[in-house]
Design a protein around this motif. Structure first.
Motif, mmCIF file in Angstrom:
data_model
loop_
_atom_site.group_PDB
_atom_site.id
_atom_site.type_symbol
_atom_site.label_atom_id
_atom_site.label_comp_id
_atom_site.label_asym_id
_atom_site.label_seq_id
_atom_site.Cartn_x
_atom_site.Cartn_y
_atom_site.Cartn_z
ATOM 1 N N GLN A 88 -26.167 -45.624 -10.893
ATOM 2 C CA GLN A 88 -24.981 -45.507 -11.635
ATOM 3 C C GLN A 88 -24.087 -43.943 -10.743
ATOM 4 O OE1 GLN A 88 -26.000 -44.942 -15.769
ATOM 5 N NE2 GLN A 88 -26.324 -47.297 -15.980
ATOM 6 N N HIS A 89 -25.731 -43.312 -11.054
ATOM 7 C CA HIS A 89 -24.499 -41.877 -10.385
ATOM 8 C C HIS A 89 -23.319 -41.900 -8.964
ATOM 9 C CE1 HIS A 89 -24.230 -37.534 -9.179
ATOM 10 N NE2 HIS A 89 -24.403 -37.927 -8.242
ATOM 11 N N CYS A 90 -24.123 -42.865 -7.893
ATOM 12 C CA CYS A 90 -23.713 -43.171 -6.810
ATOM 13 C C CYS A 90 -22.512 -44.202 -6.474
ATOM 14 C CB CYS A 90 -25.259 -43.167 -5.731
ATOM 15 S SG CYS A 90 -25.719 -41.601 -5.690
ATOM 16 N N GLY A 91 -22.444 -45.230 -7.751
ATOM 17 C CA GLY A 91 -21.869 -46.512 -7.397
ATOM 18 C C GLY A 91 -22.372 -47.222 -6.707
ATOM 19 N N THR A 92 -23.685 -48.034 -7.342
ATOM 20 C CA THR A 92 -25.118 -49.234 -6.414
ATOM 21 C C THR A 92 -25.703 -49.657 -7.192
ATOM 22 O OG1 THR A 92 -25.610 -49.451 -4.409
ATOM 23 C CG2 THR A 92 -26.624 -47.802 -5.258
ATOM 24 N N SER A 93 -26.315 -50.376 -6.940
ATOM 25 C CA SER A 93 -26.975 -51.732 -8.023
ATOM 26 C C SER A 93 -28.259 -50.851 -7.875
ATOM 27 C CB SER A 93 -26.818 -52.489 -7.935
ATOM 28 O OG SER A 93 -27.908 -52.764 -6.627
ATOM 29 N N ALA A 144 -23.149 -33.606 0.428
ATOM 30 C CA ALA A 144 -24.467 -33.504 0.369
ATOM 31 C C ALA A 144 -24.893 -33.488 -0.946
ATOM 32 C CB ALA A 144 -25.462 -32.679 1.213
ATOM 33 N N ASN A 145 -24.034 -32.627 -2.400
ATOM 34 C CA ASN A 145 -24.715 -32.940 -3.533
ATOM 35 C C ASN A 145 -23.596 -33.817 -4.045
ATOM 36 O OD1 ASN A 145 -25.491 -29.115 -4.363
ATOM 37 N ND2 ASN A 145 -24.348 -29.229 -2.494
ATOM 38 N N SER A 146 -22.836 -34.570 -4.033
ATOM 39 C CA SER A 146 -22.469 -35.524 -4.666
ATOM 40 C C SER A 146 -22.819 -37.114 -4.416
ATOM 41 C CB SER A 146 -21.139 -35.700 -4.369
ATOM 42 O OG SER A 146 -20.029 -36.347 -3.408
ATOM 43 N N GLY A 147 -23.823 -37.084 -3.684
ATOM 44 C CA GLY A 147 -23.910 -38.065 -2.863
ATOM 45 C C GLY A 147 -23.014 -39.498 -2.309
ATOM 46 N N MET A 148 -21.882 -39.250 -2.765
ATOM 47 C CA MET A 148 -20.663 -40.077 -2.564
ATOM 48 C C MET A 148 -20.133 -40.703 -1.182
ATOM 49 S SD MET A 148 -17.461 -37.528 -4.720
ATOM 50 C CE MET A 148 -15.786 -38.466 -4.303
ATOM 51 N N CYS A 207 -22.237 -33.325 -11.188
ATOM 52 C CA CYS A 207 -23.187 -33.329 -9.435
ATOM 53 C C CYS A 207 -23.477 -31.514 -9.346
ATOM 54 C CB CYS A 207 -22.591 -34.090 -9.208
ATOM 55 S SG CYS A 207 -21.443 -32.983 -8.227
ATOM 56 N N ASP A 208 -24.208 -31.413 -9.205
ATOM 57 C CA ASP A 208 -24.396 -29.630 -8.575
ATOM 58 C C ASP A 208 -22.591 -29.774 -7.691
ATOM 59 O OD1 ASP A 208 -24.651 -26.569 -8.492
ATOM 60 O OD2 ASP A 208 -27.308 -27.373 -7.820
ATOM 61 N N GLY A 209 -23.087 -28.203 -6.770
ATOM 62 C CA GLY A 209 -21.845 -27.772 -6.232
ATOM 63 C C GLY A 209 -20.460 -28.134 -6.309
ATOM 64 N N GLY A 210 -20.479 -28.175 -7.902
ATOM 65 C CA GLY A 210 -18.938 -27.334 -8.487
ATOM 66 C C GLY A 210 -18.352 -26.480 -7.339
ATOM 67 N N GLN A 211 -19.116 -25.602 -7.129
ATOM 68 C CA GLN A 211 -18.414 -24.196 -6.127
ATOM 69 C C GLN A 211 -18.163 -24.474 -5.061
ATOM 70 O OE1 GLN A 211 -21.996 -25.241 -6.941
ATOM 71 N NE2 GLN A 211 -23.268 -24.333 -5.544
ATOM 72 N N GLU A 266 -30.746 -19.070 -14.944
ATOM 73 C CA GLU A 266 -29.856 -19.286 -13.942
ATOM 74 C C GLU A 266 -27.574 -19.863 -13.872
ATOM 75 O OE1 GLU A 266 -30.906 -22.859 -10.502
ATOM 76 O OE2 GLU A 266 -31.068 -20.347 -9.299
ATOM 77 N N THR A 267 -26.809 -19.610 -12.977
ATOM 78 C CA THR A 267 -25.476 -19.622 -13.344
ATOM 79 C C THR A 267 -25.439 -20.671 -12.387
ATOM 80 O OG1 THR A 267 -25.381 -17.844 -14.852
ATOM 81 C CG2 THR A 267 -23.449 -19.260 -13.615
ATOM 82 N N ARG A 268 -24.752 -22.167 -13.216
ATOM 83 C CA ARG A 268 -24.690 -22.510 -11.756
ATOM 84 C C ARG A 268 -23.335 -23.265 -12.028
ATOM 85 N NH1 ARG A 268 -27.582 -23.007 -7.339
ATOM 86 N NH2 ARG A 268 -27.441 -25.428 -7.234
ATOM 87 N N THR A 269 -22.798 -24.020 -11.111
ATOM 88 C CA THR A 269 -21.006 -24.497 -11.555
ATOM 89 C C THR A 269 -21.236 -25.897 -11.241
ATOM 90 O OG1 THR A 269 -20.316 -22.475 -11.247
ATOM 91 C CG2 THR A 269 -19.222 -24.568 -11.071
ATOM 92 N N PHE A 270 -20.773 -27.162 -11.977
ATOM 93 C CA PHE A 270 -21.205 -28.277 -11.860
ATOM 94 C C PHE A 270 -19.614 -28.999 -11.628
ATOM 95 C CE2 PHE A 270 -24.966 -26.564 -14.208
ATOM 96 C CZ PHE A 270 -25.612 -27.817 -13.534
ATOM 97 N N ALA A 271 -19.863 -30.239 -10.882
ATOM 98 C CA ALA A 271 -18.171 -31.060 -10.556
ATOM 99 C C ALA A 271 -18.462 -32.532 -11.661
ATOM 100 C CB ALA A 271 -18.143 -31.201 -9.540
ATOM 101 N N LYS A 272 -17.818 -32.301 -12.291
ATOM 102 C CA LYS A 272 -17.483 -33.796 -13.323
ATOM 103 C C LYS A 272 -16.188 -34.939 -12.315
ATOM 104 C CE LYS A 272 -15.997 -35.721 -17.725
ATOM 105 N NZ LYS A 272 -16.105 -35.864 -19.180
ATOM 106 N N VAL A 273 -16.776 -35.562 -11.830
ATOM 107 C CA VAL A 273 -16.026 -36.191 -10.687
ATOM 108 C C VAL A 273 -15.808 -38.415 -11.134
ATOM 109 C CG1 VAL A 273 -15.753 -37.683 -8.278
ATOM 110 C CG2 VAL A 273 -16.966 -35.343 -8.609
ATOM 111 N N PHE A 274 -14.384 -38.461 -11.594
ATOM 112 C CA PHE A 274 -13.678 -39.711 -11.573
ATOM 113 C C PHE A 274 -13.803 -40.305 -10.203
ATOM 114 C CE2 PHE A 274 -10.115 -42.531 -11.870
ATOM 115 C CZ PHE A 274 -11.163 -44.225 -13.032
ATOM 116 N N VAL A 275 -14.287 -41.389 -10.187
ATOM 117 C CA VAL A 275 -13.927 -42.190 -9.139
ATOM 118 C C VAL A 275 -13.036 -43.186 -9.045
ATOM 119 C CG1 VAL A 275 -15.296 -43.571 -6.704
ATOM 120 C CG2 VAL A 275 -16.162 -41.147 -7.684
ATOM 121 N N HIS A 276 -11.826 -43.725 -8.577
ATOM 122 C CA HIS A 276 -11.204 -45.283 -8.985
ATOM 123 C C HIS A 276 -11.962 -45.520 -8.406
ATOM 124 C CE1 HIS A 276 -7.811 -46.476 -9.247
ATOM 125 N NE2 HIS A 276 -6.636 -46.110 -10.659
#
Length: 433
Positions: A388-393, A247-251, A304-308, A280-290
């Motif tokens: 670009q974030h979700c991998g579509t046009s 729900a946070n990444s949209g993957m 994206c948000d949701g790294g926690q 506020e303190t937020r934890t982010f995730a850096k994702v590489f999609v192969h």
């Protein structure tokens, strides 16, 4: 042994003849131009006169079949499906992802249920999907699948897979295996989202529904109340964290299932909450999609948000003696999570969620991706950046999420207004002309 005999039929037209084996049994033989092979059939007699009568009858039948496009040396439909699946298996990791192969196999399984699977693939004509006789009753593929309460979207995807297979078989053997390059497609309603995005709108969580869903997730993993074993508890937590991060990444589901710890990292930052106007303190995730795990075969990196949720899930694994290596959402250090665990988690959480039953039927796991995209759009992110974030046009985002256009236009229209003493007023009032 008897001497081999041979006699032409119809002046040797198409090489037609009858001939004996070394044991004196008569056979009928004819050359098939379209298949570049001889057809040889036993006439089941040692009498020459009888063999000639039967041979002439065989010739007439074969010529009639050839006019219909029937193939004599083609394999069965079941064998043809397996031949195509073997071809697609070789492309896993380069042309398609493993999840796509599973989907193709599922689509063709339903095709085998529709046709007579032991029939020759070469005997199928263009009208196979639009007019086919099953158990003495004429039907078509859409009626057949709808009778099993299958959605049109799924039927459309199955038909596309079936035609991709028949095209491959036709081109693979230069038309000798099957005489048709594709099947005619039964009529189906146009995709609903092309008109106004209503399908996507229905499949997207509202704010209240999402709250009910994540509250249900909390109940789903209550160890003491649910009397869960360690294994069940961890399995349920897997599904919970999978859904939260989705729900946070949209993957996409295939991207999530095959995401590895090597391809995701987290970082904590202090940001300004624009709604409450405080830090506020937020934890982010850096994702590489192969590229091998995504449907579009294009790699991408996004934050994206949701790294926690990644951090918390990693801690849970370590507490249960599982090293956080390999696939992220898995209880194995070497194998990805089964789809069954995710599907079962979704069904059980949805069963206890305080969401209207009619809405439960419309919400699906893919709704988590819809939610993420909708949230990004309402936060002011451009369609280009969302794509670009979700991998579509960008075009696909605009086309699929049509209903967001009006909301964004209204947002632009309201941008010139401000809140003053609790009342919405224009930021600048120009005199009337």
């Amino acid at each position: 042994m008897a001497k081999v005999q041979k006699e032409k039929l119809f002046d040797g037209r198409r090489g037609a003849s009858i001939m004996t084996s070394r044991h004196g049994m008569w056979y009928f033989r004819i050359w098939l131009d379209t298949e570049n092979k001889y057809l040889l059939r036993s006439l089941k007699t040692k009498n020459k006169a009888e063999a000639k009568i039967r041979g002439e009858k065989q010739f007439i039948e074969v010529m009639a079949d050839l006019q219909k496009g029937i193939k004599y040396h083609s394999i069965s439909i079941k064998e043809a499906v397996e031949k195509y699946l073997d071809y697609r298996r070789k492309g896993v990791g380069t042309d398609i992802v493993e999840g796509r192969l599973v989907a193709i196999g599922s689509h063709l399984k339903h095709f085998l249920e529709y046709v007579h699977k032991d029939e020759r693939i070469g005997n199928l004509g263009r009208s196979t999907l639009t007019n086919y006789e099953r158990e003495g009753i004429e039907t078509d593929y859409v009626k057949f699948r709808r009778a099993k309460h299958i959605a049109d979207t799924t039927i459309r995807n199955e038909i596309a897979t079936i035609n991709a297979m028949i095209k491959y078989l036709y081109e693979e053997d230069n038309g000798r295996l099957t005489s048709v390059p594709s099947f005619n497609i039964p009529k189906l309603q146009a995709r609903e989202y092309k008109a106004d995005g209503s399908l996507i709108r229905r499949q997207t969580f509202t704010g209240e529904e999402w709250q009910a869903f994540y509250e249900a997730m909390r109940s789903y993993v209550e160890k003491t109340k649910q009397r869960l074993s360690e294994q069940d508890y961890l399995s349920r937590q897997l599904a919970r964290h999978y859904f939260l991060f989705a729900a946070n990444s949209g993957m996409r589901s295939s991207e999530l299932r095959l995401l590895t710890f090597n391809n995701v990292s987290t970082s904590t930052e202090e940001v300004m909450d624009k709604w409450n106007e405080r830090k506020e303190t937020r934890t982010f995730a850096k994702v590489f999609v192969h590229k091998d795990t995504t449907k579009v075969r294009i790699p991408r990196t996004f934050i994206c948000d949701g790294g926690q949720y990644i951090d918390r899930w990693k801690t849970l694994l370590q507490k249960h003696g599982i090293k956080p290596i390999g696939y992220v959402f898995s209880l194995s250090e070497t194998e990805p999570c089964s789809k069954y665990v995710i599907r079962k988690g979704w069904e059980r959480i949805m069963a206890i969620a305080k969401i209207d039953d009619a809405r439960k039927a419309e919400l699906v796991p893919y709704s988590l991706r819809h939610k993420a995209i909708t949230d990004l759009a309402f936060s002011g992110v451009s369609f280009e950046d969302i794509g670009q974030h979700c991998g579509t046009s960008t075009a696909q985002i605009e086309r699929t999420y049509y209903h967001l256009n009006e909301a964004k236009m209204k947002s632009v229209a309201r941008a010139r207004y401000i809140a003053k003493d609790g009342i919405i007023v224009p930021a600048k009032i120009e005199p009337m002309q």
